[in-house]
Write an enzyme that holds these catalytic residues in place. Structure first.
Site, short mmCIF file in Angstrom:
data_model
loop_
_atom_site.label_atom_id
_atom_site.label_comp_id
_atom_site.label_asym_id
_atom_site.label_seq_id
_atom_site.Cartn_x
_atom_site.Cartn_y
_atom_site.Cartn_z
N SER A 113 53.79 38.03 32.29
CA SER A 113 54.85 36.97 32.73
C SER A 113 55.85 37.53 33.72
O SER A 113 56.47 36.70 34.37
CB SER A 113 55.44 36.49 31.46
OG SER A 113 54.94 35.48 30.84
N GLY B 37 47.78 37.22 41.54
CA GLY B 37 48.34 38.48 40.78
C GLY B 37 47.16 39.14 39.87
O GLY B 37 46.06 39.41 40.46
N VAL B 38 47.58 39.58 38.99
CA VAL B 38 46.58 40.55 37.87
C VAL B 38 45.35 39.68 37.61
O VAL B 38 44.29 40.33 37.39
CB VAL B 38 47.14 41.11 36.97
CG1 VAL B 38 47.65 40.17 35.63
CG2 VAL B 38 46.56 42.64 36.36
N ASP B 39 45.52 38.37 37.56
CA ASP B 39 44.13 37.62 37.19
C ASP B 39 43.30 37.56 38.10
O ASP B 39 41.94 37.89 37.84
CB ASP B 39 44.66 36.16 36.94
CG ASP B 39 43.82 35.26 35.88
OD1 ASP B 39 42.92 35.57 35.55
OD2 ASP B 39 44.31 34.19 35.72
N ASP C 62 46.69 50.11 39.48
CA ASP C 62 45.92 48.89 39.53
C ASP C 62 44.98 48.86 38.20
O ASP C 62 44.27 49.71 37.82
CB ASP C 62 44.96 49.01 40.63
CG ASP C 62 43.86 47.72 40.65
OD1 ASP C 62 43.77 47.05 39.73
OD2 ASP C 62 43.32 47.73 41.63
N ILE C 63 45.25 47.80 37.29
CA ILE C 63 44.81 48.05 35.94
C ILE C 63 43.34 47.80 35.89
O ILE C 63 42.99 48.18 34.94
CB ILE C 63 45.42 46.79 35.10
CG1 ILE C 63 45.19 47.02 33.66
CG2 ILE C 63 44.94 45.54 35.55
CD1 ILE C 63 45.99 46.12 32.63
N ASN D 135 46.58 32.09 32.96
CA ASN D 135 47.09 30.89 32.53
C ASN D 135 46.47 29.96 31.75
O ASN D 135 45.09 30.31 31.27
CB ASN D 135 47.04 30.01 34.10
CG ASN D 135 46.01 30.00 34.79
OD1 ASN D 135 44.83 29.39 34.09
ND2 ASN D 135 45.70 30.54 35.89
N ILE E 179 54.19 36.15 38.70
CA ILE E 179 54.36 34.71 39.15
C ILE E 179 55.20 34.04 38.28
O ILE E 179 55.87 33.17 38.48
CB ILE E 179 52.97 34.13 39.55
CG1 ILE E 179 52.38 34.97 40.54
CG2 ILE E 179 53.22 32.61 39.87
CD1 ILE E 179 50.72 34.72 40.55
P1 ADP Z 1 52.03 36.28 35.32
O1 ADP Z 1 51.59 34.87 36.11
O2 ADP Z 1 51.69 36.45 33.99
O3 ADP Z 1 53.56 36.53 35.91
P2 ADP Z 1 51.12 38.12 37.47
O4 ADP Z 1 49.70 38.54 37.62
O5 ADP Z 1 51.84 37.32 38.65
O6 ADP Z 1 51.04 37.50 36.24
O7 ADP Z 1 52.18 39.30 37.45
C1 ADP Z 1 52.21 39.96 36.24
C2 ADP Z 1 52.42 41.77 36.22
O8 ADP Z 1 51.07 42.36 37.03
C3 ADP Z 1 53.36 41.67 37.56
O9 ADP Z 1 54.49 42.82 37.42
C4 ADP Z 1 52.64 42.11 38.79
O10 ADP Z 1 53.13 42.90 39.94
C5 ADP Z 1 51.42 42.99 38.26
N1 ADP Z 1 49.97 43.08 38.87
C6 ADP Z 1 49.48 42.40 39.89
N2 ADP Z 1 48.27 43.02 40.12
C7 ADP Z 1 48.23 43.92 39.14
C8 ADP Z 1 46.87 44.78 39.09
N3 ADP Z 1 46.05 44.92 39.79
N4 ADP Z 1 47.30 45.92 38.30
C9 ADP Z 1 48.25 45.84 37.40
N5 ADP Z 1 49.46 45.06 37.37
C10 ADP Z 1 49.21 44.06 38.49
#
Ligand code: ADP
Length: 195
Positions: free
Chosen positions: A128, A39-41, A17-18, A31, A131
């Site tokens: 990217s 997601g990560v956002d 988890d980042i 976005n 989602i």
């Molecule tokens: P995007 O809309 O740019 O595709 P996402 O957040 O949906 O962004 O996904 C980007 C990547 O981040 C995906 O591989 C997702 O599994 C990953 N991700 C989601 N949550 C976390 C997190 N807490 N830490 C690291 N990576 C994450």
């Protein structure tokens, strides 16, 4: 897994988890509206607290939307970091609509923001590749290519780039690509060697 170039600058792959990994700058896959999301956002805003969104509100008032391929910087709130760079990756359609260039541009823009702030350590998610649907292997290739190119610049302040990957599959795709880079004669794995 770690990779080191001849100047001793490193790329590290981490599965996890980042929001829990300390770095000078954490990159968010944002976005264009900079309004948060899943997601990560979502994870970054949840862990970092409301301060980050307050700063983004101010940026939005000044610039409106953040174009795809660009990034903006804020503080990091409660995250173990000084900055968050909110990069807007492309939505993947078929790869023939400028997606590779736009994704590469996100990484370049983040390195530019890092340079302006003297950032030494930076962590990226797979921009990217969630989602927005970018195939993981291709996203990894672009991320690593841009990073290797940046770390080869003699004037970069960056010492370490971390890719924090959610899940084993993402980690393995990056691992494959990074191993392939290590086999090229221009790069060395492990300690820098004298020529
Ligand atoms: P995007 O809309 O740019 O595709 P996402 O957040 O949906 O962004 O996904 C980007 C990547 O981040 C995906 O591989 C997702 O599994 C990953 N991700 C989601 N949550 C976390 C997190 N807490 N830490 C690291 N990576 C994450």
């Amino acid at each position: 897994m770690e990779w080191t170039n001849q100047a001793g600058r490193r790329i590290a792959l981490v599965e996890g988890d980042i929001t829990r990994v300390a770095a000078d700058a954490v990159v968010n896959a944002a976005n264009s509206g900079l309004e948060g999301g899943g997601g990560v956002d979502g994870a970054i805003h949840h862990a970092g607290g409301p301060e980050i969104m307050r700063e983004l509100d101010g940026i939005r008032r000044r610039i409106g939307r953040c174009p795809t391929g660009a990034a903006v910087a804020t503080g990091a709130g409660r995250l173990p970091a000084k900055y968050v760079f909110h990069a807007v990756g492309p939505v993947y359609r078929d790869g023939a609509h400028g997606e590779p260039e736009l994704l590469a541009s996100c990484y370049r823009k983040c390195f530019e923001l890092a340079g302006e702030r003297g950032v030494k350590t930076i962590s990226f998610p797979a921009i990217s590749a969630g989602i927005y649907g970018y195939p993981m292997a291709e996203a990894a290739e672009i991320a690593l290519r841009e990073t290797v190119a940046h770390l080869a610049k003699p004037d970069t302040a960056i010492e370490k780039v971390m890719f924090v990957l959610f899940g084993q599959r993402a980690f393995e795709e990056y691992e494959k690509k990074l191993s392939a880079i290590g086999n090229r004669p221009s790069a060395s794995r492990g300690p820098a060697t004298k020529s």
